[in-house]
Scaffold this active site. Structure first.
Site, short mmCIF file in Angstrom:
data_model
loop_
_atom_site.label_atom_id
_atom_site.label_comp_id
_atom_site.label_asym_id
_atom_site.label_seq_id
_atom_site.Cartn_x
_atom_site.Cartn_y
_atom_site.Cartn_z
N HIS A 29 0.85 -1.19 0.00
CA HIS A 29 0.00 0.00 0.00
C HIS A 29 0.88 1.23 0.00
O HIS A 29 1.94 1.22 0.62
CB HIS A 29 -0.91 0.01 1.24
CG HIS A 29 -2.08 0.91 1.07
ND1 HIS A 29 -2.02 2.25 1.29
CD2 HIS A 29 -3.35 0.64 0.66
CE1 HIS A 29 -3.19 2.78 1.04
NE2 HIS A 29 -4.02 1.83 0.65
N ASP A 42 -8.11 -5.01 0.01
CA ASP A 42 -8.62 -5.75 -1.15
C ASP A 42 -8.25 -7.21 -1.15
O ASP A 42 -8.81 -8.00 -1.92
CB ASP A 42 -8.12 -5.09 -2.44
CG ASP A 42 -8.83 -3.79 -2.67
OD1 ASP A 42 -10.00 -3.71 -2.31
OD2 ASP A 42 -8.20 -2.84 -3.18
N1 CMC Z 1 4.07 -7.55 -4.98
C1 CMC Z 1 5.42 -7.59 -5.10
N2 CMC Z 1 6.23 -6.54 -4.89
C2 CMC Z 1 5.65 -5.39 -4.53
C3 CMC Z 1 4.26 -5.27 -4.37
C4 CMC Z 1 3.47 -6.41 -4.61
N3 CMC Z 1 2.14 -6.35 -4.48
N4 CMC Z 1 3.95 -4.00 -4.01
C5 CMC Z 1 5.11 -3.34 -3.94
N5 CMC Z 1 6.14 -4.18 -4.24
C6 CMC Z 1 7.58 -3.85 -4.20
C7 CMC Z 1 7.99 -3.03 -5.43
O1 CMC Z 1 8.43 -3.88 -6.48
C8 CMC Z 1 9.12 -2.21 -4.85
O2 CMC Z 1 10.25 -3.03 -4.72
P1 CMC Z 1 11.75 -2.41 -4.90
O3 CMC Z 1 11.88 -1.41 -3.79
O4 CMC Z 1 12.65 -3.57 -4.79
O5 CMC Z 1 11.76 -1.76 -6.26
C9 CMC Z 1 8.64 -1.89 -3.42
O6 CMC Z 1 7.79 -3.01 -3.07
C10 CMC Z 1 7.86 -0.59 -3.29
O7 CMC Z 1 6.80 -0.61 -4.23
P2 CMC Z 1 6.24 0.68 -4.99
O8 CMC Z 1 5.59 0.25 -6.26
O9 CMC Z 1 7.30 1.72 -5.07
O10 CMC Z 1 5.15 1.19 -3.98
P3 CMC Z 1 3.98 2.18 -4.30
O11 CMC Z 1 3.67 2.89 -3.03
O12 CMC Z 1 4.30 3.02 -5.49
O13 CMC Z 1 2.78 1.21 -4.74
C11 CMC Z 1 0.88 -0.19 -4.62
C12 CMC Z 1 1.74 0.84 -3.89
C13 CMC Z 1 -0.40 -0.44 -3.83
C14 CMC Z 1 0.46 0.39 -6.01
C15 CMC Z 1 1.68 -1.49 -4.79
O14 CMC Z 1 2.03 -2.02 -3.52
C16 CMC Z 1 0.95 -2.55 -5.62
O15 CMC Z 1 1.02 -2.53 -6.85
N6 CMC Z 1 0.18 -3.48 -4.95
C17 CMC Z 1 -0.62 -4.44 -5.65
C18 CMC Z 1 -1.92 -3.78 -6.08
C19 CMC Z 1 -2.89 -3.58 -4.93
O16 CMC Z 1 -3.12 -4.47 -4.14
N7 CMC Z 1 -3.49 -2.38 -4.91
C20 CMC Z 1 -4.53 -2.06 -3.93
C21 CMC Z 1 -4.13 -1.01 -2.98
S1 CMC Z 1 -5.29 -0.95 -1.60
C22 CMC Z 1 -6.70 -0.31 -2.28
C23 CMC Z 1 -6.62 1.14 -2.42
O17 CMC Z 1 -6.60 1.85 -1.39
O18 CMC Z 1 -6.60 1.60 -3.58
#
Ligand code: CMC
Length: 428
Positions: A307, A364
């Site tokens: 998240h 989710d």
């Molecule tokens: N699976 C594997 N690796 C992950 C995941 C995941 N679900 N989420 C983040 N990471 C890793 C990412 O690869 C990165 O690794 P590194 O530092 O080695 O490059 C690190 O964790 C940080 O990730 P980020 O993409 O920079 O984090 P963000 O804050 O930009 O993204 C997120 C947040 C929710 C978009 C992301 O965690 C994700 O894509 N999760 C899966 C989709 C999901 O479940 N979304 C629903 C969010 S809750 C509902 C809402 O409030 O909208």
């Protein structure tokens, strides 16, 4: 003495006020940065940027705290109702008995939609995703209530738009589903409460008697409360930015629905179930998918994990996990996908990759499992999220308007070609 932060650049020093919120969060107020220094800040994804001050929702991602208007999400989920929470978010305080009765009466009274909206609905092919249908029908309200195009309407008129949105959204959501399955739409039943009416419009068939199961209705009410607001996320920021141009409230909410649709935001609940189904079809090996999620050469992500702001367990996920267990037990549902979910959760929570990055299950991860148990089809999951988030979007839109916030218009750092002479590359 109020605090300040100093920036030094090219031998010059600039001082900016630091503002502190009621929960002691601090921000450097850079409103005068460009005027003073010529600089702007660069923050892709707005990871460090506060776009507004807000009195609606407080969340502390490190501590796993979520409160609406000061009330703990745990208390609201246990003791309140979705309509009461909607009132709280939109008007700032819990309603008195009379206020609550009037609010729910008004909403019930406006559930019916103009018959011509059915013609718009009929124009959609049956394979249309219900999120696209929902956002279109919400936007169509601008045509049925053209007064809403005037941003400077009286409070009373704005309030009527708010009531209409809350009242008609369940009707549109259920109709989007009926369009998908090719069934005739059901009209609202105003003798029922908010969630029961929605369930009846979703599931009743003309040839069969349909009684709303109170367990299902209560579970849905709780889910909607958990989704009702989440401060400045992607869809909410969209609603505020679109609204800041003084577009109609209906257009702003419709834009929020579209922003919610994506799999990285509200669409994650659909993606979670699709992922769990895929793991099941592939032999149920959770570890294989955990490894895929960790592999930087593989675009696969564990949906429902991670998240932007929660770097601790999402408090909504805690509540929903328990609710999922309760609902499945009460309804006597035995879902093999839930076993895979539990295995995946256990494996991820004990894996160094997920521990290091503070990736916990989010709301989710479990909401899809409950929706499935309630009989809601997978591509309606994000519609359910939208139904829940509606009061939050409305409250944030209202606050943006009442604060008189300026139009949302970020800047950029241009990195394209410098000025060059035009020389045609083709013969015309
Ligand atoms: N699976 C594997 N690796 C992950 C995941 C995941 N679900 N989420 C983040 N990471 C890793 C990412 O690869 C990165 O690794 P590194 O530092 O080695 O490059 C690190 O964790 C940080 O990730 P980020 O993409 O920079 O984090 P963000 O804050 O930009 O993204 C997120 C947040 C929710 C978009 C992301 O965690 C994700 O894509 N999760 C899966 C989709 C999901 O479940 N979304 C629903 C969010 S809750 C509902 C809402 O409030 O909208």
């Amino acid at each position: 003495m109020s605090e300040s932060a100093k920036l030094s650049f090219k031998g010059q020093e600039y001082e900016f006020p630091v503002i502190t919120g009621t929960e002691n969060e601090s921000a450097i107020d850079i409103a005068k940065l460009r005027g003073a220094s010529g600089l702007i800040t660069l923050d892709p994804g707005f990871k460090n940027t506060g776009s507004t001050t807000s009195a609606i929702t407080f969340l502390d991602g490190e501590e796993g705290i979520l409160r609406y208007r000061g009330y703990k999400i745990e208390d609201l989920a246990e003791k309140s109702s979705f309509l009461e929470v909607a009132y709280l978010l939109i008007y700032g305080e819990l309603p008195s008995q009379a206020e609550y009765e009037n609010f729910s009466k008004e909403i019930t009274h406006h559930t019916l939609v103009h018959e011509d909206i059915k013609k718009i609905l009929e124009g959609f092919p049956s394979n249309a995703h219900p999120m696209g249908v929902l956002s279109s029908l919400i936007c169509s309200l601008t045509a049925f209530y053209p007064d809403s195009l005037n941003p400077n309407r009286s409070e009373e008129e704005v309030n009527m738009s708010i009531i209409r949105l809350l009242a008609k959204m369940p009707t549109f959501a259920a109709w989007a589903y009926k369009n998908e399955v090719g069934h005739p739409v059901n009209y609202p039943d105003n003798s029922l409460d908010y969630c029961s009416n929605f369930l009846k419009m979703m599931f009743a068939l003309p040839a069969e008697k349909y009684d709303v199961d109170p367990v299902v209705s209560a579970a849905l009410d709780k889910l909607l409360i958990l989704h009702a607001d989440h401060e400045q996320n992607c869809s909410t920021s969209t609603v505020r930015v679109v609204g800041s141009s003084q577009a109609s409230i209906y257009a702003s909410i419709s834009a929020g629905i579209n922003a919610l649709w994506g799999p990285l935001h509200g669409g994650a609940n659909q993606s979670v179930i699709e992922m769990l189904e895929a793991i099941k079809a592939d032999g149920g090996d959770a570890k294989k998918y955990l490894d895929k999620a960790k592999d930087k050469n593989d675009p696969f992500r564990l949906m429902g994990f991670g998240h932007r702001v929660y770097k601790n367990f999402d408090p909504r996920a805690r509540i929903i996990k328990k609710a999922a267990d309760d609902v499945l037990t009460k309804l006597g549902v035995n879902d093999p996908v839930l076993d895979i979910a539990k295995e995946l959760e256990h494996a991820a929570l004990n894996d160094q990759y997920f521990i290091d990055r503070k990736l916990y299950p989010n709301v989710d991860f479990y909401s899809g499992i409950i929706y499935r148990a309630l009989g809601i089809p997978t591509d309606m999951f994000t519609v359910m999220f939208a139904l829940g988030r509606l009061p939050g979007w409305i409250a944030q839109w209202k606050e943006m308007r009442e604060n008189g916030e300026p139009i949302g218009r970020p800047r950029q750092i241009y990195v394209g070609a410098n000025e060059r002479d035009y020389v045609s590359m083709n013969k015309r």
